[in-house]
Design an enzyme around this catalytic site. Sequence first.
Site, PDB file in Angstrom:
ATOM      1  N   ASP A  69      26.446 -14.397 -57.473  1.00  0.00           N
ATOM      2  CA  ASP A  69      26.998 -14.942 -58.878  1.00  0.00           C
ATOM      3  C   ASP A  69      25.595 -15.245 -59.462  1.00  0.00           C
ATOM      4  O   ASP A  69      24.717 -16.450 -59.376  1.00  0.00           O
ATOM      5  CB  ASP A  69      27.826 -16.253 -58.863  1.00  0.00           C
ATOM      6  CG  ASP A  69      28.119 -16.499 -60.312  1.00  0.00           C
ATOM      7  OD1 ASP A  69      27.998 -15.910 -61.144  1.00  0.00           O
ATOM      8  OD2 ASP A  69      28.520 -17.802 -60.415  1.00  0.00           O
TER       9      ASP A  69
ATOM     10  N   GLU B  93      28.150 -10.028 -59.425  1.00  0.00           N
ATOM     11  CA  GLU B  93      29.089 -10.119 -60.548  1.00  0.00           C
ATOM     12  C   GLU B  93      28.487  -9.273 -61.951  1.00  0.00           C
ATOM     13  O   GLU B  93      27.298  -9.416 -61.903  1.00  0.00           O
ATOM     14  CB  GLU B  93      29.468 -11.479 -60.851  1.00  0.00           C
ATOM     15  CG  GLU B  93      30.349 -11.784 -62.106  1.00  0.00           C
ATOM     16  CD  GLU B  93      30.733 -13.098 -62.407  1.00  0.00           C
ATOM     17  OE1 GLU B  93      31.948 -13.435 -62.176  1.00  0.00           O
ATOM     18  OE2 GLU B  93      29.994 -13.774 -62.750  1.00  0.00           O
TER      19      GLU B  93
ATOM     20  N   ASP C 143      28.980 -21.959 -58.496  1.00  0.00           N
ATOM     21  CA  ASP C 143      28.246 -20.880 -58.308  1.00  0.00           C
ATOM     22  C   ASP C 143      28.272 -20.312 -56.947  1.00  0.00           C
ATOM     23  O   ASP C 143      28.597 -18.960 -56.878  1.00  0.00           O
ATOM     24  CB  ASP C 143      26.656 -21.021 -58.770  1.00  0.00           C
ATOM     25  CG  ASP C 143      26.546 -21.581 -60.145  1.00  0.00           C
ATOM     26  OD1 ASP C 143      26.687 -20.702 -61.141  1.00  0.00           O
ATOM     27  OD2 ASP C 143      26.131 -22.889 -60.181  1.00  0.00           O
TER      28      ASP C 143
END
Length: 161
Positions: A7, A67, A140
């Site tokens: 992420d 992501e 996260d």
Amino acid sequence: MIFLGIDPGLATTGYGVIRAEGNRLSLVDYGVIKTPAKTPLPDRLLMLSQSFFAVLTQFKPTAVSVEELFFNTNTSTAMAVAQCRGVILLKSKEYGLPVSGYTPLQVKQAVCGYGRAEKQQVQYMVKQLLGMTAIPRPDDAADALAIAICHSHSHLIQSLS
């Protein structure tokens, strides 16, 4: 197989490492890479690059998933995160790994079965799917684990085709 989910972020980049054996998933590790505020951007990107390389060499993943970016309004934040994502993509390829990207909608669909799931639902499912006793923190890292789970599901489906 060992899947590494990322992420990306400038202040905090989450990572999640899982092992997949068939449809069985297990947690290997998770955490965050932080870069200090008020440090020049090139220095922060270098710190991210070095720390991410350390994660790659420690866990030796089979594949990396990152992501995809989605931003509505703050373009300066989007640019910084895009640069961080670029560092992750470059380091992954330098390490010789295949890299995949998933949108938040795809991650939620894969983990919860519903693309509009709330963050708490995703975190709960990550905990359940990996047999954890608590929801992973910080957010996260939990998001990175969800990305890794999404990629493991996608890989499993492709291998069955």
